[in-house]
Design a protein around this motif. Structure first.
Motif, PDB file in Angstrom:
ATOM      1  N   ASN A 249     -67.533 -26.083   1.529  1.00  0.00           N
ATOM      2  CA  ASN A 249     -67.978 -25.408   0.316  1.00  0.00           C
ATOM      3  C   ASN A 249     -69.444 -25.742   0.060  1.00  0.00           C
ATOM      4  O   ASN A 249     -69.810 -26.284  -0.984  1.00  0.00           O
ATOM      5  N   ALA A 250     -70.287 -25.416   1.034  1.00  0.00           N
ATOM      6  CA  ALA A 250     -71.715 -25.727   0.911  1.00  0.00           C
ATOM      7  C   ALA A 250     -72.431 -24.592   0.185  1.00  0.00           C
ATOM      8  O   ALA A 250     -72.019 -23.441   0.228  1.00  0.00           O
ATOM      9  N   LYS A 251     -73.543 -24.940  -0.469  1.00  0.00           N
ATOM     10  CA  LYS A 251     -74.383 -23.945  -1.140  1.00  0.00           C
ATOM     11  C   LYS A 251     -75.584 -23.659  -0.247  1.00  0.00           C
ATOM     12  O   LYS A 251     -76.242 -24.584   0.242  1.00  0.00           O
ATOM     13  N   VAL A 252     -75.864 -22.367  -0.005  1.00  0.00           N
ATOM     14  CA  VAL A 252     -76.986 -21.982   0.845  1.00  0.00           C
ATOM     15  C   VAL A 252     -77.965 -21.160   0.016  1.00  0.00           C
ATOM     16  O   VAL A 252     -77.577 -20.183  -0.626  1.00  0.00           O
ATOM     17  N   VAL A 253     -79.229 -21.571   0.021  1.00  0.00           N
ATOM     18  CA  VAL A 253     -80.243 -20.987  -0.857  1.00  0.00           C
ATOM     19  C   VAL A 253     -81.421 -20.471  -0.032  1.00  0.00           C
ATOM     20  O   VAL A 253     -81.960 -21.198   0.810  1.00  0.00           O
ATOM     21  N   ALA A 254     -81.823 -19.230  -0.286  1.00  0.00           N
ATOM     22  CA  ALA A 254     -83.072 -18.721   0.280  1.00  0.00           C
ATOM     23  C   ALA A 254     -84.226 -19.269  -0.552  1.00  0.00           C
ATOM     24  O   ALA A 254     -84.211 -19.184  -1.773  1.00  0.00           O
ATOM     25  N   SER A 255     -85.210 -19.865   0.117  1.00  0.00           N
ATOM     26  CA  SER A 255     -86.304 -20.476  -0.635  1.00  0.00           C
ATOM     27  C   SER A 255     -87.563 -20.531   0.211  1.00  0.00           C
ATOM     28  O   SER A 255     -87.507 -20.774   1.422  1.00  0.00           O
ATOM     29  N   ASN A 256     -88.696 -20.318  -0.440  1.00  0.00           N
ATOM     30  CA  ASN A 256     -90.004 -20.542   0.161  1.00  0.00           C
ATOM     31  C   ASN A 256     -90.346 -22.006  -0.064  1.00  0.00           C
ATOM     32  O   ASN A 256     -90.737 -22.388  -1.158  1.00  0.00           O
ATOM     33  N   GLY A 257     -90.153 -22.817   0.961  1.00  0.00           N
ATOM     34  CA  GLY A 257     -90.279 -24.262   0.774  1.00  0.00           C
ATOM     35  C   GLY A 257     -89.192 -24.747  -0.170  1.00  0.00           C
ATOM     36  O   GLY A 257     -88.020 -24.410  -0.016  1.00  0.00           O
ATOM     37  N   LEU A 258     -89.588 -25.510  -1.191  1.00  0.00           N
ATOM     38  CA  LEU A 258     -88.636 -26.027  -2.182  1.00  0.00           C
ATOM     39  C   LEU A 258     -88.650 -25.231  -3.490  1.00  0.00           C
ATOM     40  O   LEU A 258     -87.955 -25.593  -4.435  1.00  0.00           O
ATOM     41  N   MET A 259     -89.410 -24.135  -3.527  1.00  0.00           N
ATOM     42  CA  MET A 259     -89.650 -23.419  -4.787  1.00  0.00           C
ATOM     43  C   MET A 259     -88.371 -22.973  -5.488  1.00  0.00           C
ATOM     44  O   MET A 259     -88.295 -22.977  -6.709  1.00  0.00           O
ATOM     45  N   ASP A 260     -87.363 -22.582  -4.717  1.00  0.00           N
ATOM     46  CA  ASP A 260     -86.150 -22.022  -5.317  1.00  0.00           C
ATOM     47  C   ASP A 260     -84.957 -22.971  -5.228  1.00  0.00           C
ATOM     48  O   ASP A 260     -83.818 -22.560  -5.419  1.00  0.00           O
ATOM     49  N   VAL A 261     -85.243 -24.241  -4.936  1.00  0.00           N
ATOM     50  CA  VAL A 261     -84.201 -25.268  -4.882  1.00  0.00           C
ATOM     51  C   VAL A 261     -84.085 -25.930  -6.246  1.00  0.00           C
ATOM     52  O   VAL A 261     -85.097 -26.261  -6.868  1.00  0.00           O
ATOM     53  N   GLN A 262     -82.866 -26.110  -6.729  1.00  0.00           N
ATOM     54  CA  GLN A 262     -82.633 -26.666  -8.062  1.00  0.00           C
ATOM     55  C   GLN A 262     -82.075 -28.088  -7.979  1.00  0.00           C
ATOM     56  O   GLN A 262     -81.299 -28.412  -7.085  1.00  0.00           O
ATOM     57  N   GLY A 263     -82.461 -28.931  -8.952  1.00  0.00           N
ATOM     58  CA  GLY A 263     -81.849 -30.248  -9.108  1.00  0.00           C
ATOM     59  C   GLY A 263     -82.405 -31.313  -8.177  1.00  0.00           C
ATOM     60  O   GLY A 263     -83.373 -31.094  -7.452  1.00  0.00           O
ATOM     61  N   LYS A 264     -81.775 -32.486  -8.225  1.00  0.00           N
ATOM     62  CA  LYS A 264     -82.215 -33.647  -7.451  1.00  0.00           C
ATOM     63  C   LYS A 264     -81.160 -34.014  -6.408  1.00  0.00           C
ATOM     64  O   LYS A 264     -79.981 -33.675  -6.544  1.00  0.00           O
TER      65      LYS A 264
END
Length: 341
Positions: A249-264
């Motif tokens: 149950n992994a979360k996969v995120v499209a992101s330019n670098g870390l720009m669209d990554v949420q949280g720590k």
């Protein structure tokens, strides 16, 4: 400033003024506006150019996806030649299925990027291929679609790869155009074969590709929340499929670098990219390292593998109090970094 392939398209701008056209993977965000066709649509497989293009205006004109939906039909299309020839073949198959009968399909790209092979690739959809123009070390090839076109199904291009690394055996989904398509990258193998004890909590696989590292983390630490991120729609698609193959149950995120990554995150793992298209480009990893502080929990760590010729140790030591080379081969160095400054 427009990229060299886009400048070549602008030399032929009259071709694209009328009719419904599809532009595929442009290498800059301004070309859609400069071509100035209200019926132009743009298909992006790379999130950075997609975001920049949407910000430049007319976001409804742009779509970010692994494959373009074939229920839409166009009078012509232009594909920017990708680094991978297999990805180019897949794009031709996808885009040809989106074209009206006798539509035009063109490929543009830099000579050193393999565009000269476009002529042979276009023979699969057209009986006559022409070199339309060349300038700025680029070429533009075109063909009229006059051969039978098969319906496009992305899953037919997927392959399941058996991975055996770090004491685990599991499957990964791969597609042409994804990093190290169809096999285990040697740098990733060095990372996973020498991985220290995996922390629990939120774990990030940065530049996930097909999801080799992220799935490994999820399998060994099922109680953790695994997040995978990549700029490529093909990588995002494969990582999601890889997680399904391994019942994760992994979360996969499209992101330019870390720009669209949420949280720590309690730990970040990466075999980071150092190419943009055919160009060597360290900026993605340099920005990633410099921005990481806001994404790590107190006591969070970074595990990074890199080609030995990439001198990341100084950059890592500027950001972390403890940087240890955990393993080295003739080609790769694995760094374990803790106590972020």
């Amino acid at each position: 400033m427009l990229s060299a392939p886009s400048q070549l398209l602008m030399r032929n701008a009259d071709t694209f003024v009328q009719g419904k056209w599809l532009l595929v993977n442009p290498t800059d965000s301004q070309i859609a506006q400069q071509l100035n066709n209200p019926d132009l649509k743009v298909f992006h497989q790379y999130f950075d150019i997609y975001q920049q293009s949407c910000a430049a205006g007319k976001s409804a004109q742009h779509i970010f996806a692994a494959a373009y939906p074939t229920d839409q039909k166009f009078d012509g299309a232009v594909i920017y030649m990708p680094k991978s020839k297999d990805q180019a073949k897949m794009l031709i198959a996808n885009v040809a299925a989106c074209l009206n009968e006798n539509a035009s399909l063109l490929l543009v790209g830099e000579n050193k990027g393999g565009v000269k092979s476009a002529a042979k690739m276009l023979e699969t959809i057209g009986s006559q291929v022409n070199k339309v123009d060349s300038a700025r070390h680029c070429a533009l090839f075109g063909a009229q679609v006059d051969k039978p076109i098969k319906p496009f199904d992305l899953t037919k291009w997927q392959s399941e790869v058996d991975i055996s690394v770090g004491g685990l055996n599991y499957k990964i989904c791969s597609l042409p155009g994804v990093f190290n398509h169809g096999s285990l990258d040697l740098g990733t193998k060095v990372l996973l074969d020498n991985l220290p004890e995996i922390k629990k909590g939120r774990l990030l696989d940065f530049g996930c590709g097909a999801g080799v590292i992220g799935c490994y983390l999820g399998l060994l630490s099922p109680e953790s929340e695994v997040v995978m991120t990549d700029v490529s729609a093909l990588a995002v698609h494969c990582s999601k499929e890889s997680a399904k193959l391994n019942k994760l149950n992994a979360k996969v995120v499209a992101s330019n670098g870390l720009m669209d990554v949420q949280g720590k995150f309690s730990a970040v793992y990466t075999n980071p990219p150092f190419h943009t298209g055919i160009q060597t480009d360290y900026s993605v990893t340099e920005n990633f390292i410099s921005q990481l502080k806001q994404y790590l929990t107190q006591g969070g760590s970074l595990t990074l593998v890199a080609n030995k010729f990439l001198r990341y140790s100084e950059l890592l030591e500027q950001r972390f109090s403890a940087v240890s080379p955990m393993a080295q081969t003739t080609k790769f160095t694995l760094y374990q970094c803790a106590r972020i400054k």
